[in-house]
Enzyme design. Structure first.
Site, PDB file in Angstrom:
ATOM      1  N   HIS A 177       0.854  -1.189   0.000  1.00  0.00           N
ATOM      2  CA  HIS A 177       0.000   0.000   0.000  1.00  0.00           C
ATOM      3  C   HIS A 177       0.886   1.233   0.000  1.00  0.00           C
ATOM      4  O   HIS A 177       1.945   1.235   0.621  1.00  0.00           O
ATOM      5  CB  HIS A 177      -0.906   0.012   1.241  1.00  0.00           C
ATOM      6  CG  HIS A 177      -2.071   0.925   1.077  1.00  0.00           C
ATOM      7  ND1 HIS A 177      -1.990   2.264   1.339  1.00  0.00           N
ATOM      8  CD2 HIS A 177      -3.323   0.688   0.641  1.00  0.00           C
ATOM      9  CE1 HIS A 177      -3.163   2.810   1.081  1.00  0.00           C
ATOM     10  NE2 HIS A 177      -3.990   1.881   0.647  1.00  0.00           N
TER      11      HIS A 177
ATOM     12  N   ASP B 218      -7.985  -5.532   0.330  1.00  0.00           N
ATOM     13  CA  ASP B 218      -8.489  -6.371  -0.756  1.00  0.00           C
ATOM     14  C   ASP B 218      -8.080  -7.821  -0.637  1.00  0.00           C
ATOM     15  O   ASP B 218      -8.597  -8.672  -1.353  1.00  0.00           O
ATOM     16  CB  ASP B 218      -8.001  -5.813  -2.103  1.00  0.00           C
ATOM     17  CG  ASP B 218      -8.703  -4.520  -2.446  1.00  0.00           C
ATOM     18  OD1 ASP B 218      -9.872  -4.383  -2.061  1.00  0.00           O
ATOM     19  OD2 ASP B 218      -8.085  -3.651  -3.073  1.00  0.00           O
TER      20      ASP B 218
HETATM   21  N1  CMC Z   1       4.114  -7.617  -4.789  1.00  0.00           N
HETATM   22  C1  CMC Z   1       5.450  -7.574  -5.023  1.00  0.00           C
HETATM   23  N2  CMC Z   1       6.189  -6.460  -4.905  1.00  0.00           N
HETATM   24  C2  CMC Z   1       5.564  -5.324  -4.568  1.00  0.00           C
HETATM   25  C3  CMC Z   1       4.179  -5.284  -4.311  1.00  0.00           C
HETATM   26  C4  CMC Z   1       3.454  -6.490  -4.426  1.00  0.00           C
HETATM   27  N3  CMC Z   1       2.137  -6.516  -4.206  1.00  0.00           N
HETATM   28  N4  CMC Z   1       3.813  -4.026  -3.991  1.00  0.00           N
HETATM   29  C5  CMC Z   1       4.922  -3.294  -4.039  1.00  0.00           C
HETATM   30  N5  CMC Z   1       5.996  -4.081  -4.385  1.00  0.00           N
HETATM   31  C6  CMC Z   1       7.386  -3.649  -4.502  1.00  0.00           C
HETATM   32  C7  CMC Z   1       7.617  -2.879  -5.794  1.00  0.00           C
HETATM   33  O1  CMC Z   1       8.025  -3.739  -6.852  1.00  0.00           O
HETATM   34  C8  CMC Z   1       8.691  -1.905  -5.390  1.00  0.00           C
HETATM   35  O2  CMC Z   1       9.913  -2.596  -5.396  1.00  0.00           O
HETATM   36  P1  CMC Z   1      11.283  -1.795  -5.785  1.00  0.00           P
HETATM   37  O3  CMC Z   1      11.459  -0.749  -4.713  1.00  0.00           O
HETATM   38  O4  CMC Z   1      12.335  -2.856  -5.729  1.00  0.00           O
HETATM   39  O5  CMC Z   1      11.068  -1.218  -7.151  1.00  0.00           O
HETATM   40  C9  CMC Z   1       8.363  -1.589  -3.930  1.00  0.00           C
HETATM   41  O6  CMC Z   1       7.631  -2.732  -3.438  1.00  0.00           O
HETATM   42  C10 CMC Z   1       7.505  -0.338  -3.753  1.00  0.00           C
HETATM   43  O7  CMC Z   1       6.373  -0.476  -4.597  1.00  0.00           O
HETATM   44  P2  CMC Z   1       5.713   0.755  -5.368  1.00  0.00           P
HETATM   45  O8  CMC Z   1       4.942   0.258  -6.521  1.00  0.00           O
HETATM   46  O9  CMC Z   1       6.765   1.777  -5.662  1.00  0.00           O
HETATM   47  O10 CMC Z   1       4.760   1.325  -4.239  1.00  0.00           O
HETATM   48  P3  CMC Z   1       3.465   2.188  -4.471  1.00  0.00           P
HETATM   49  O11 CMC Z   1       3.201   2.868  -3.193  1.00  0.00           O
HETATM   50  O12 CMC Z   1       3.639   3.040  -5.691  1.00  0.00           O
HETATM   51  O13 CMC Z   1       2.325   1.117  -4.828  1.00  0.00           O
HETATM   52  C11 CMC Z   1       0.537  -0.417  -4.618  1.00  0.00           C
HETATM   53  C12 CMC Z   1       1.359   0.687  -3.929  1.00  0.00           C
HETATM   54  C13 CMC Z   1      -0.692  -0.727  -3.783  1.00  0.00           C
HETATM   55  C14 CMC Z   1       0.088   0.066  -6.004  1.00  0.00           C
HETATM   56  C15 CMC Z   1       1.441  -1.670  -4.752  1.00  0.00           C
HETATM   57  O14 CMC Z   1       1.842  -2.122  -3.484  1.00  0.00           O
HETATM   58  C16 CMC Z   1       0.748  -2.788  -5.539  1.00  0.00           C
HETATM   59  O15 CMC Z   1       0.806  -2.798  -6.769  1.00  0.00           O
HETATM   60  N6  CMC Z   1       0.088  -3.746  -4.815  1.00  0.00           N
HETATM   61  C17 CMC Z   1      -0.681  -4.795  -5.477  1.00  0.00           C
HETATM   62  C18 CMC Z   1      -2.035  -4.230  -5.915  1.00  0.00           C
HETATM   63  C19 CMC Z   1      -2.984  -4.041  -4.745  1.00  0.00           C
HETATM   64  O16 CMC Z   1      -3.131  -4.902  -3.889  1.00  0.00           O
HETATM   65  N7  CMC Z   1      -3.664  -2.893  -4.753  1.00  0.00           N
HETATM   66  C20 CMC Z   1      -4.691  -2.569  -3.733  1.00  0.00           C
HETATM   67  C21 CMC Z   1      -4.298  -1.395  -2.887  1.00  0.00           C
HETATM   68  S1  CMC Z   1      -5.331  -1.263  -1.428  1.00  0.00           S
HETATM   69  C22 CMC Z   1      -6.874  -0.869  -2.046  1.00  0.00           C
HETATM   70  C23 CMC Z   1      -6.920   0.495  -2.594  1.00  0.00           C
HETATM   71  O17 CMC Z   1      -6.715   1.468  -1.843  1.00  0.00           O
HETATM   72  O18 CMC Z   1      -7.230   0.633  -3.784  1.00  0.00           O
END
Ligand code: CMC
Length: 433
Positions: A309, A367
């Site tokens: 998140h 989720d």
């Molecule tokens: N599985 C594997 N690696 C992950 C995941 C995951 N679910 N989430 C983040 N990472 C890694 C990502 O690859 C990155 O690694 P690095 O620093 O080596 O490049 C690091 O963790 C930080 O991730 P980010 O994408 O820069 O973080 P963000 O804050 O931009 O993204 C997120 C947050 C929710 C989009 C992401 O964690 C994600 O894609 N999660 C899976 C989708 C999901 O469950 N979404 C629902 C969110 S909660 C409901 C809502 O509010 O909508």
């Protein structure tokens, strides 16, 4: 700027230029640096994805991502999920205070008396393919409401704003349920004003004109709790979209349609659908290791859905409540050995012990478990994000209302860092290479 008290002064040095900026304090959470005056000095901030930018002030929802706290108007989500119902929470988000018994009765009555869609909207449903995704239908239907209530475009009129908010809260469940009925080729079931909000939604989804239908109170309560947990989440992508669209004083139905469109994506509200598909794909606890490896592989775009998140760097408090609800619902239905739930519990345990997830502070989000509960309630996977949209409508309209009624409002207009070509002269087509 030397009238800024020292304790509220942030100093920025760019080359030989010293710029003083004021800081601002909220009631909870870190102070922010007010960068609005930077433009006067010929500079802008650069923060794609809003990683460190507060886009507005708001008194609705507070999140402490490090501690895993979520408050609606100061009330912890755990207390609201335990003691309140969804419409009480919608009232709270909207008005800032919990309703007393009379206010609650009046509010519930007004919502339940706006649940029918304009009859002409039935024809709009019929224009879609039978297999249309419910979110595609929702974007269209909610946007189309602007055409049925043109007076709602007068967003400067508090009375019109209030009517639109009631209409949205009341009619979104009907639009969502009917998008599913249309998929199934079953007749639309009209809302039942005597039923609670969640019960009525289950009725419109599952009832048919040939048989009586009465959902169990435990299942109604579980769905109501899902609605509460998804009702608001401060300035997430879809809420920011609603605010951005609404900043031009666009029609509120169009603004909520924009929010629904944003929510649809798998990185946001679409994750609950993606979680269930992922658990089904895993299919067996023995395959969890393989899926964890895929999620950790930097050359593979796959992510563990329902994990991570932007704000929570600790357990999402909604996920903990959802896990508990999952137990309750599966017990009630005699499904405690549900294979997907077993896989989810094991996957959570393995991920939480894995260095990759520990180092990146990736915890289950809301989720991760909500899909299993929704599936147990007989709700098809394609409807999961529509249910998220239905619940989040309460937050979207509260945030939209807060924005348009806050004095000093400005249209949202981000700047950019231009990286295209410099000025060049037009070349006639016969002289281009
Ligand atoms: N599985 C594997 N690696 C992950 C995941 C995951 N679910 N989430 C983040 N990472 C890694 C990502 O690859 C990155 O690694 P690095 O620093 O080596 O490049 C690091 O963790 C930080 O991730 P980010 O994408 O820069 O973080 P963000 O804050 O931009 O993204 C997120 C947050 C929710 C989009 C992401 O964690 C994600 O894609 N999660 C899976 C989708 C999901 O469950 N979404 C629902 C969110 S909660 C409901 C809502 O509010 O909508």
């Amino acid at each position: 700027m030397n009238n800024i008290p020292p304790q509220n002064r942030a100093l920025l040095r760019i080359g030989d230029q010293n710029i003083e900026l004021p800081t601002m304090s909220g009631t909870l959470g870190p102070d922010v640096i007010d960068t609005r005056a930077l433009g006067n000095h010929g500079h802008f901030t650069y923060d794609p994805g809003f990683l460190s930018t507060a886009s507005c002030t708001s008194s609705i929802t507070y999140i402490d991502g490090d501690q895993g706290l979520l408050y609606y108007r100061g009330y912890p989500i755990e207390q609201l999920a335990e003691h309140a119902d969804f419409l009480e929470v919608a009232y709270l988000l909207w008005h800032g205070e919990l309703p007393n018994a009379d206010q609650k009765r009046e509010f519930d009555g007004l919502v339940s008396h706006h649940t029918m869609l304009h009859d002409q909207m039935n024809h709009l449903f019929c224009g879609f393919r039978r297999d249309a995704h419910p979110m595609a239908v929702m974007v269209a239907m909610i946007g189309a409401m602007a055409a049925f209530y043109p007076e709602s475009g007068d967003v400067g009129d508090p009375h019109q704003r209030e009517i639109s908010m009631f209409r949205l809260l009341a009619k979104v469940p009907t639009a969502a349920a009917w998008s599913y009925k249309y998929n199934k080729g079953e007749p639309f079931m009209y809302p039942q004003n005597r039923m609670s909000y969640a019960e009525n939604f289950l009725y419109m989804l599952h009832a048919n004109p040939c048989e009586s239908y009465q959902p169990s109170p435990t299942l109604v309560r579980a769905l109501d709790r899902i609605f509460i947990l998804h009702a608001d989440h401060e300035q997430n992508a879809s809420t920011s979209t609603v605010r951005l669209a609404g900043s031009s004083y666009a029609n509120p139905f169009a603004c909520i349609a924009a929010g629904i469109a944003c929510l649809w994506g798998p990185l946001h509200g679409g994750a609950n659908e993606a979680v269930l598909r992922m658990l089904e794909e895993i299919g067996d606890v023995n395959r969890i290791g393989e899926i964890i490896q895929r999620a950790k592989d930097k050359t593979n775009p796959f992510r563990l859905m329902g994990f991570g998140h932007r704000v929570y760097k600790n357990m999402d408090p909604r996920a903990a409540i959802m896990r508990q609800t999952c137990h309750e619902v599966l017990d009630e239905l005699g499904l405690h050995d549900d294979p997907l739930f077993r896989i989810a519990l094991k996957l959570e345990q393995i991920a939480l012990e894995d260095d990759y997830f520990i180092d990146k502070k990736l915890y289950p989000n809301v989720d991760f478990y909500s899909g299993i509960v929704l599936r147990a309630l007989g709700i098809p996977t394609s409807m999961f994000t529509a249910i998220f949209a239905l619940a989040r409508t309460a937050g979207w309209i509260a945030q939209w209302s807060e924005m348009v009624s806050t004095p000093g409002h400005k249209i949202a207009r981000p700047r950019q860092l231009y990286t295209g070509p410099g000025r060049r002269d037009f070349v006639p087509i016969d002289r281009r290479g």
